[in-house]
Scaffold this motif. Sequence first.
Motif, PDB file in Angstrom:
ATOM      1  N   ASN A   1      40.137  25.288 -20.077  1.00  0.00           N
ATOM      2  CA  ASN A   1      40.347  24.165 -21.004  1.00  0.00           C
ATOM      3  C   ASN A   1      41.611  23.393 -20.635  1.00  0.00           C
ATOM      4  OD1 ASN A   1      38.075  24.706 -22.448  1.00  0.00           O
ATOM      5  ND2 ASN A   1      39.113  25.673 -24.165  1.00  0.00           N
TER       6      ASN A   1
ATOM      7  N   ALA B   1      41.857  19.502 -19.481  1.00  0.00           N
ATOM      8  CA  ALA B   1      42.566  18.538 -20.339  1.00  0.00           C
ATOM      9  C   ALA B   1      43.485  17.615 -19.525  1.00  0.00           C
ATOM     10  CB  ALA B   1      43.376  19.287 -21.390  1.00  0.00           C
TER      11      ALA B   1
ATOM     12  N   ASP C   1      49.684  23.178 -21.667  1.00  0.00           N
ATOM     13  CA  ASP C   1      49.307  22.130 -20.713  1.00  0.00           C
ATOM     14  C   ASP C   1      49.850  20.785 -21.169  1.00  0.00           C
ATOM     15  OD1 ASP C   1      47.171  20.374 -22.105  1.00  0.00           O
ATOM     16  OD2 ASP C   1      46.336  22.367 -22.398  1.00  0.00           O
TER      17      ASP C   1
ATOM     18  N   TYR D   1      31.072  22.854 -30.738  1.00  0.00           N
ATOM     19  CA  TYR D   1      31.987  21.705 -30.827  1.00  0.00           C
ATOM     20  C   TYR D   1      32.568  21.442 -29.434  1.00  0.00           C
ATOM     21  CZ  TYR D   1      35.889  18.694 -31.528  1.00  0.00           C
ATOM     22  OH  TYR D   1      36.749  17.641 -31.408  1.00  0.00           O
ATOM     23  N   THR D   2      32.321  20.272 -28.914  1.00  0.00           N
ATOM     24  CA  THR D   2      32.876  19.917 -27.612  1.00  0.00           C
ATOM     25  C   THR D   2      33.060  18.414 -27.516  1.00  0.00           C
ATOM     26  OG1 THR D   2      32.544  19.978 -25.211  1.00  0.00           O
ATOM     27  CG2 THR D   2      30.561  19.834 -26.539  1.00  0.00           C
ATOM     28  N   THR D   3      34.085  18.003 -26.801  1.00  0.00           N
ATOM     29  CA  THR D   3      34.235  16.571 -26.523  1.00  0.00           C
ATOM     30  C   THR D   3      33.873  16.333 -25.061  1.00  0.00           C
ATOM     31  OG1 THR D   3      36.555  16.996 -26.027  1.00  0.00           O
ATOM     32  CG2 THR D   3      36.048  16.174 -28.231  1.00  0.00           C
ATOM     33  N   ARG D   4      33.327  17.373 -24.440  1.00  0.00           N
ATOM     34  CA  ARG D   4      33.033  17.250 -23.013  1.00  0.00           C
ATOM     35  C   ARG D   4      31.552  17.487 -22.720  1.00  0.00           C
ATOM     36  NH1 ARG D   4      34.349  20.086 -19.495  1.00  0.00           N
ATOM     37  NH2 ARG D   4      34.245  22.046 -20.586  1.00  0.00           N
TER      38      ARG D   4
ATOM     39  N   THR E   1      29.762  23.177 -23.198  1.00  0.00           N
ATOM     40  CA  THR E   1      28.790  23.603 -24.212  1.00  0.00           C
ATOM     41  C   THR E   1      29.462  23.733 -25.575  1.00  0.00           C
ATOM     42  OG1 THR E   1      29.273  25.923 -23.859  1.00  0.00           O
ATOM     43  CG2 THR E   1      27.501  24.973 -22.535  1.00  0.00           C
ATOM     44  N   GLY E   2      30.789  23.792 -25.578  1.00  0.00           N
ATOM     45  CA  GLY E   2      31.485  23.981 -26.856  1.00  0.00           C
ATOM     46  C   GLY E   2      31.446  25.431 -27.302  1.00  0.00           C
ATOM     47  N   LEU E   3      31.191  26.325 -26.363  1.00  0.00           N
ATOM     48  CA  LEU E   3      31.146  27.736 -26.751  1.00  0.00           C
ATOM     49  C   LEU E   3      32.367  28.508 -26.256  1.00  0.00           C
ATOM     50  CD1 LEU E   3      27.377  28.475 -26.225  1.00  0.00           C
ATOM     51  CD2 LEU E   3      28.644  28.550 -28.350  1.00  0.00           C
TER      52      LEU E   3
ATOM     53  N   LEU F   1      35.621  28.347 -26.718  1.00  0.00           N
ATOM     54  CA  LEU F   1      36.600  28.822 -27.692  1.00  0.00           C
ATOM     55  C   LEU F   1      35.960  29.680 -28.774  1.00  0.00           C
ATOM     56  CD1 LEU F   1      39.028  25.792 -28.139  1.00  0.00           C
ATOM     57  CD2 LEU F   1      39.433  27.952 -26.964  1.00  0.00           C
TER      58      LEU F   1
HETATM   59  N1  ATP Z   1      43.839  22.582 -23.906  1.00  0.00           N
HETATM   60  C1  ATP Z   1      43.067  21.659 -24.512  1.00  0.00           C
HETATM   61  N2  ATP Z   1      43.429  20.351 -24.510  1.00  0.00           N
HETATM   62  C2  ATP Z   1      42.665  19.422 -25.117  1.00  0.00           C
HETATM   63  N3  ATP Z   1      41.516  19.695 -25.772  1.00  0.00           N
HETATM   64  C3  ATP Z   1      41.113  20.961 -25.821  1.00  0.00           C
HETATM   65  C4  ATP Z   1      41.852  22.021 -25.196  1.00  0.00           C
HETATM   66  N4  ATP Z   1      41.201  23.188 -25.436  1.00  0.00           N
HETATM   67  C5  ATP Z   1      40.101  22.865 -26.150  1.00  0.00           C
HETATM   68  N5  ATP Z   1      40.041  21.545 -26.389  1.00  0.00           N
HETATM   69  C6  ATP Z   1      39.032  20.821 -27.161  1.00  0.00           C
HETATM   70  O1  ATP Z   1      38.219  21.772 -27.812  1.00  0.00           O
HETATM   71  C7  ATP Z   1      36.856  21.571 -27.458  1.00  0.00           C
HETATM   72  C8  ATP Z   1      36.131  22.893 -27.496  1.00  0.00           C
HETATM   73  O2  ATP Z   1      36.602  23.734 -26.461  1.00  0.00           O
HETATM   74  P1  ATP Z   1      35.617  24.849 -25.897  1.00  0.00           P
HETATM   75  O3  ATP Z   1      36.314  25.583 -24.837  1.00  0.00           O
HETATM   76  O4  ATP Z   1      35.066  25.641 -27.034  1.00  0.00           O
HETATM   77  O5  ATP Z   1      34.397  23.999 -25.319  1.00  0.00           O
HETATM   78  P2  ATP Z   1      34.367  23.093 -24.002  1.00  0.00           P
HETATM   79  O6  ATP Z   1      35.549  23.388 -23.146  1.00  0.00           O
HETATM   80  O7  ATP Z   1      34.160  21.706 -24.425  1.00  0.00           O
HETATM   81  O8  ATP Z   1      33.040  23.608 -23.319  1.00  0.00           O
HETATM   82  P3  ATP Z   1      32.844  25.022 -22.555  1.00  0.00           P
HETATM   83  O9  ATP Z   1      34.072  25.830 -22.762  1.00  0.00           O
HETATM   84  O10 ATP Z   1      31.659  25.620 -23.228  1.00  0.00           O
HETATM   85  O11 ATP Z   1      32.618  24.631 -21.146  1.00  0.00           O
HETATM   86  C9  ATP Z   1      36.892  20.875 -26.108  1.00  0.00           C
HETATM   87  O12 ATP Z   1      35.734  20.109 -25.869  1.00  0.00           O
HETATM   88  C10 ATP Z   1      38.127  19.987 -26.256  1.00  0.00           C
HETATM   89  O13 ATP Z   1      37.833  18.825 -26.980  1.00  0.00           O
END
Ligand code: ATP
Length: 426
Positions: free
Chosen positions: A325, A329, A356, A374-377, A383-385, A387
């Motif tokens: 993550n 970012a 970071d 939940y994901t912004t990516r 996948t939002g999984l 975390l």
């Molecule tokens: N270090 C970070 N800086 C900025 N945003 C973060 C950070 N860590 C998590 N996030 C936000 O939290 C969301 C969820 O994180 P999560 O790891 O669960 O899913 P993801 O990274 O989007 O997808 P995946 O881990 O399944 O590939 C991210 O999409 C992002 O928006």
Amino acid sequence: MNFLWFFDMIDPCLKIGSRSCTDRRDGREGRTMAKSKFSPPLEEVLNLLDEAVIGLGPHGAIVAWNQAAEQFYGLSLTEAMGKPLADTLAVEDCLLTTAQVLQEAERSNRWRGEAVHRVADGRRAWVEWVVKRVQRPEEKAVHFLSFARNISEWKIAEERARQHQQQIIQADKMLALGTLVSGVAHEINNPNNFIMLNTPILQEAWESMRPILDRHAEEEGDFLVGGLDYSEMRDTIPLLFSGVVEGAKRIKRIVGDLKNFARTDASGMDHEVDVNAGVQSALTLVSNLVKKASRNFKVEFADDLPPVRGNTQRLQQVIINLLQNACQALERQDQAIEIRTAFDAKAGEVKIIVRDEGVGIPPEAMPHLFDPFYTTRRERGGTGLGLSVASSIVQEHGGRLEFQSTPKRGTTVTLSLPAKPPAGRG
Ligand SMILES: Nc1ncnc2c1ncn2[C@@H]1O[C@H](COP(=O)(O)OP(=O)(O)OP(=O)(O)O)[C@@H](O)[C@H]1O
Ligand SMILES: [Mg+2]
């Protein structure tokens, strides 16, 4: 506006008890139907439903909104009334836009699908969404009824089952990989041991030869060694030796990490985990990603770290997720990523801190970070999984994951784990 006339159109059998309904079946059109013994007002019936039901006028404007919809979407009947559905309902992960859903329902009478709806308190919920076209026989205008049933729990259970299935497949693969890796590791470790043992002897031999060669060069003048002038080579040789030693150490560490990662740890959660070693192994596994993301990467290990109780591989998975993550970012390679370990003796907690200088997290997103999906990516494969899996692992270990973030400045994630009490105290 109430739901009575909607009911009138959905199913004539449901008309019992409605004062406004007439019985057309027996040909006595226009006559008020005889009250049945059980005759709750229809609006009340709709309000008893767990599904959020929304009635829509011909242009997609909301004309009815049951109590479940009020609770589910966090909007009162008065707030929703008259607004276009497309502006009121934030829909994600749906194959069609809201306008297309209505078009499809109009075309084929009924549309059914799954989607994520933004619901009360800005949360997201997976719903089974059914939109039916409804039309009074005597009218041209088409209306719609939207039913949304919260299936988030089912979705999460399904995702867990999928993950479980994958874990079983993974465990099988790991077992095979484990056998292969231990074989290969043995083959690599053996010759690598020659390098590690022999190089210091060669280093020492060189150090003792150097004064003799220096003297020779002084008396006889410079001479060639391996194609280079001795005066140049005498400073290069120690660097070559340390390069060999460093390389051999690295091979040893990578082989060790591979063996660790491939090991199927069925024995569970009761291991003594060396957190520094766990972080180091996780780093080896994501080192390429980290190198690509940042030229400014720092690691700092506390040397007073007690062990924690748990499962090394699962904790490594958390660290890997946090590092991924952090890497994702960053916007530029000069932005920093830092990982450090610390011991809070007062709280009896071991900390792993990942910082970071990336895009940061807006305050409104904070409550949702651990929400599954939940994901912004999403468009970049998230996948939002990550975390949500990390947080369940951390919970298994009796720990906490805390986020501090400033948008555009960066994010600091602190993972706290209870230190394992010294032997004799449990
Ligand atoms: N270090 C970070 N800086 C900025 N945003 C973060 C950070 N860590 C998590 N996030 C936000 O939290 C969301 C969820 O994180 P999560 O790891 O669960 O899913 P993801 O990274 O989007 O997808 P995946 O881990 O399944 O590939 C991210 O999409 C992002 O928006
Ligand atoms: Mg992630």
